[in-house]
Design a protein around this motif. Sequence first.
Motif, PDB file in Angstrom:
ATOM      1  N   TYR A 170      -3.601   7.715 -14.408  1.00 31.55           N
ATOM      2  CA  TYR A 170      -3.009   8.886 -13.751  1.00 31.55           C
ATOM      3  C   TYR A 170      -3.359   8.818 -12.273  1.00 31.55           C
ATOM      4  O   TYR A 170      -4.539   8.753 -11.911  1.00 31.55           O
ATOM      5  CB  TYR A 170      -3.573  10.176 -14.356  1.00 31.55           C
ATOM      6  CG  TYR A 170      -2.880  11.417 -13.849  1.00 31.55           C
ATOM      7  CD1 TYR A 170      -1.554  11.674 -14.198  1.00 31.55           C
ATOM      8  CD2 TYR A 170      -3.537  12.323 -13.026  1.00 31.55           C
ATOM      9  CE1 TYR A 170      -0.913  12.804 -13.742  1.00 31.55           C
ATOM     10  CE2 TYR A 170      -2.893  13.462 -12.573  1.00 31.55           C
ATOM     11  CZ  TYR A 170      -1.577  13.701 -12.935  1.00 31.55           C
ATOM     12  OH  TYR A 170      -0.937  14.813 -12.482  1.00 31.55           O
ATOM     13  N   GLU A 171      -2.344   8.794 -11.449  1.00 34.03           N
ATOM     14  CA  GLU A 171      -2.557   8.855 -10.004  1.00 34.03           C
ATOM     15  C   GLU A 171      -2.314  10.297  -9.597  1.00 34.03           C
ATOM     16  O   GLU A 171      -1.174  10.760  -9.601  1.00 34.03           O
ATOM     17  CB  GLU A 171      -1.561   7.940  -9.275  1.00 34.03           C
ATOM     18  CG  GLU A 171      -1.594   6.495  -9.703  1.00 34.03           C
ATOM     19  CD  GLU A 171      -2.901   5.828  -9.379  1.00 34.03           C
ATOM     20  OE1 GLU A 171      -3.644   6.359  -8.537  1.00 34.03           O
ATOM     21  OE2 GLU A 171      -3.199   4.800  -9.984  1.00 34.03           O
ATOM     22  N   PRO A 172      -3.357  11.043  -9.256  1.00 31.00           N
ATOM     23  CA  PRO A 172      -3.125  12.444  -8.905  1.00 31.00           C
ATOM     24  C   PRO A 172      -2.361  12.569  -7.585  1.00 31.00           C
ATOM     25  O   PRO A 172      -2.309  11.606  -6.806  1.00 31.00           O
ATOM     26  CB  PRO A 172      -4.543  13.007  -8.774  1.00 31.00           C
ATOM     27  CG  PRO A 172      -5.422  11.835  -8.536  1.00 31.00           C
ATOM     28  CD  PRO A 172      -4.762  10.652  -9.165  1.00 31.00           C
ATOM     29  N   ARG A 206      -4.036   7.379  -3.060  1.00 30.45           N
ATOM     30  CA  ARG A 206      -3.585   6.262  -2.238  1.00 30.45           C
ATOM     31  C   ARG A 206      -4.149   4.970  -2.791  1.00 30.45           C
ATOM     32  O   ARG A 206      -5.283   4.935  -3.246  1.00 30.45           O
ATOM     33  CB  ARG A 206      -4.091   6.442  -0.802  1.00 30.45           C
ATOM     34  CG  ARG A 206      -3.795   5.240   0.058  1.00 30.45           C
ATOM     35  CD  ARG A 206      -4.160   5.372   1.506  1.00 30.45           C
ATOM     36  NE  ARG A 206      -3.916   4.080   2.149  1.00 30.45           N
ATOM     37  CZ  ARG A 206      -2.722   3.640   2.539  1.00 30.45           C
ATOM     38  NH1 ARG A 206      -1.655   4.405   2.390  1.00 30.45           N
ATOM     39  NH2 ARG A 206      -2.564   2.447   3.067  1.00 30.45           N
ATOM     40  N   HIS A 207      -3.337   3.902  -2.816  1.00 28.51           N
ATOM     41  CA  HIS A 207      -3.937   2.603  -3.092  1.00 28.51           C
ATOM     42  C   HIS A 207      -3.532   1.617  -2.033  1.00 28.51           C
ATOM     43  O   HIS A 207      -2.464   1.702  -1.478  1.00 28.51           O
ATOM     44  CB  HIS A 207      -3.539   1.932  -4.401  1.00 28.51           C
ATOM     45  CG  HIS A 207      -2.810   2.698  -5.378  1.00 28.51           C
ATOM     46  ND1 HIS A 207      -3.214   2.728  -6.682  1.00 28.51           N
ATOM     47  CD2 HIS A 207      -1.707   3.440  -5.312  1.00 28.51           C
ATOM     48  CE1 HIS A 207      -2.380   3.441  -7.357  1.00 28.51           C
ATOM     49  NE2 HIS A 207      -1.467   3.893  -6.573  1.00 28.51           N
ATOM     50  N   GLU A 208      -4.430   0.679  -1.879  1.00 25.77           N
ATOM     51  CA  GLU A 208      -4.058  -0.508  -1.102  1.00 25.77           C
ATOM     52  C   GLU A 208      -3.268  -1.399  -2.063  1.00 25.77           C
ATOM     53  O   GLU A 208      -2.836  -0.958  -3.111  1.00 25.77           O
ATOM     54  CB  GLU A 208      -5.313  -1.180  -0.547  1.00 25.77           C
ATOM     55  CG  GLU A 208      -6.154  -0.240   0.327  1.00 25.77           C
ATOM     56  CD  GLU A 208      -5.320   0.529   1.357  1.00 25.77           C
ATOM     57  OE1 GLU A 208      -4.445  -0.071   2.010  1.00 25.77           O
ATOM     58  OE2 GLU A 208      -5.530   1.745   1.519  1.00 25.77           O
ATOM     59  N   PRO A 229       0.842  -1.203   0.000  1.00 25.28           N
ATOM     60  CA  PRO A 229       0.000   0.000   0.000  1.00 25.28           C
ATOM     61  C   PRO A 229       0.878   1.255   0.000  1.00 25.28           C
ATOM     62  O   PRO A 229       1.927   1.287   0.647  1.00 25.28           O
ATOM     63  CB  PRO A 229      -0.767  -0.117   1.321  1.00 25.28           C
ATOM     64  CG  PRO A 229      -0.724  -1.552   1.693  1.00 25.28           C
ATOM     65  CD  PRO A 229       0.561  -2.080   1.149  1.00 25.28           C
ATOM     66  N   HIS A 230       0.439   2.245  -0.749  1.00 23.15           N
ATOM     67  CA  HIS A 230       1.248   3.469  -0.782  1.00 23.15           C
ATOM     68  C   HIS A 230       0.411   4.690  -1.126  1.00 23.15           C
ATOM     69  O   HIS A 230      -0.688   4.581  -1.668  1.00 23.15           O
ATOM     70  CB  HIS A 230       2.413   3.334  -1.769  1.00 23.15           C
ATOM     71  CG  HIS A 230       2.003   3.008  -3.166  1.00 23.15           C
ATOM     72  ND1 HIS A 230       1.909   1.716  -3.630  1.00 23.15           N
ATOM     73  CD2 HIS A 230       1.642   3.796  -4.206  1.00 23.15           C
ATOM     74  CE1 HIS A 230       1.519   1.724  -4.881  1.00 23.15           C
ATOM     75  NE2 HIS A 230       1.334   2.984  -5.270  1.00 23.15           N
ATOM     76  N   THR A 231       0.977   5.838  -0.801  1.00 27.41           N
ATOM     77  CA  THR A 231       0.380   7.133  -1.128  1.00 27.41           C
ATOM     78  C   THR A 231       1.332   7.862  -2.062  1.00 27.41           C
ATOM     79  O   THR A 231       2.548   7.852  -1.850  1.00 27.41           O
ATOM     80  CB  THR A 231       0.177   7.961   0.160  1.00 27.41           C
ATOM     81  OG1 THR A 231      -0.666   7.227   1.037  1.00 27.41           O
ATOM     82  CG2 THR A 231      -0.457   9.311  -0.152  1.00 27.41           C
ATOM     83  N   HIS A 232       0.770   8.459  -3.102  1.00 24.11           N
ATOM     84  CA  HIS A 232       1.571   9.240  -4.045  1.00 24.11           C
ATOM     85  C   HIS A 232       1.603  10.688  -3.557  1.00 24.11           C
ATOM     86  O   HIS A 232       0.591  11.381  -3.648  1.00 24.11           O
ATOM     87  CB  HIS A 232       0.942   9.198  -5.438  1.00 24.11           C
ATOM     88  CG  HIS A 232       1.016   7.862  -6.108  1.00 24.11           C
ATOM     89  ND1 HIS A 232       1.960   7.558  -7.058  1.00 24.11           N
ATOM     90  CD2 HIS A 232       0.277   6.738  -5.951  1.00 24.11           C
ATOM     91  CE1 HIS A 232       1.789   6.315  -7.459  1.00 24.11           C
ATOM     92  NE2 HIS A 232       0.773   5.796  -6.812  1.00 24.11           N
ATOM     93  N   ILE A 233       2.739  11.121  -3.044  1.00 20.07           N
ATOM     94  CA  ILE A 233       2.842  12.521  -2.611  1.00 20.07           C
ATOM     95  C   ILE A 233       2.777  13.429  -3.841  1.00 20.07           C
ATOM     96  O   ILE A 233       2.121  14.459  -3.845  1.00 20.07           O
ATOM     97  CB  ILE A 233       4.147  12.750  -1.828  1.00 20.07           C
ATOM     98  CG1 ILE A 233       4.194  11.840  -0.599  1.00 20.07           C
ATOM     99  CG2 ILE A 233       4.282  14.224  -1.430  1.00 20.07           C
ATOM    100  CD1 ILE A 233       3.068  12.037   0.384  1.00 20.07           C
TER     101      ILE A 233
HETATM  102 FE   LIG Z   1       0.581   3.718  -7.125  1.00 23.83          FE
END
Ligand SMILES: [Fe+2]
Length: 359
Positions: free
Chosen positions: A281-283, A287-289, A248-252
């Motif tokens: 596109y991940e703005p 966040r995704h699991e 899981p991560h968050t794109h800053i």
């Molecule tokens: Fe991602």
Amino acid sequence: MSEQKETFNPEFNPLGAEGSIDTNAMPWIPIKDVSGLYVKPIRVSPESGMFSIIFKLDEGCSFPSSIYLGGMDLLVLSGQLNYVQEDKESVLAPGTWGFISANSKVNSITATEEAEVLANFYSAVAFLKEDGSLKSILTGTDVMNLAKDKNISLVPNSSTECWERGPQTYDGPGEPLAIASSNAATLVDSDVGSVLSSEISHPHFVDTREVPWFTMPTMPDVGLKLLRVSEETGFVSMIVRHNGVALPHTHIGASDFLVLSGALGVRAGPPEGYGPGMWFYEPAGARHEETQRVTDEDLIYTANIYGPLVFDSGPGTPVEAVVSWIDYKTMAEEGGIKLVPNSNSNDKTLLAWAPLTAK
Ligand SMILES: [Fe+2]
């Protein structure tokens, strides 16, 4: 997680997925004044002027002599191109990736076979006449207007826009990419075989098949080919082979990617996942699991990362790692993967290196 997020896209509509667009479902739109040039518009940032497209050149047709005002990166998806800049020629085959820094003049990019190219323009491109004077400028606004004319909804630029996004409004026929019906793993993996070879004489291009994979210690099933690290902007470009589970991560910062082979399973997506030609596109702040492939085939995609990623092990758990351009640079060095400074002295970019084949 809000109720709104849990119920997002309950019908698994591939055209309504968060921050993604199925480029196979879109038409090729001709560009006025440039014979044989077509685009699939994907994303336009009204804030920065950056835009992402896939373009197609008919055999024998050319991108005109141009100045790339904000720079551009590209990956050849199919066909073959003859690239001319500073009195040198390169033959660009599928799987060749390049970075053209801001204000570079490129004499021509000619399709020797019908070619499809993924391209991120960091600002407008100025088309020149034969005598070098200005012919026209292609801006993000122009690309947005092309999309509007065809009733195409482009990818949202922010998390807020993602949640407000309606279904895709284009309902005409789609024209699938060449990679949708071929094994696009050949683009980046020499083990899978290849029909065409590149002959590269420009140092800011690389045949991605010649760039080795390396793995992050925390995710041994995820292979990376690092193509570009900018010490100025922190932007990182790479090819990802995603066969395990990404934590899981968050794109800053935002990121974008195009699936080349295999199928990617994501939250609120269909069980069969998303395959070649799906552009995401991940703005910033997305966040995704956990995400993973959903077939046995290698899941391979391009990725541009416009800021650090923060990894944890689930909602509410402590941060386990923050990965920025500095870490990618360090990992490449420790993995023995050579990155070299851009030959343009104005550019603080480190690029993948592969033996050049002078033409
Ligand atoms: Fe991602």
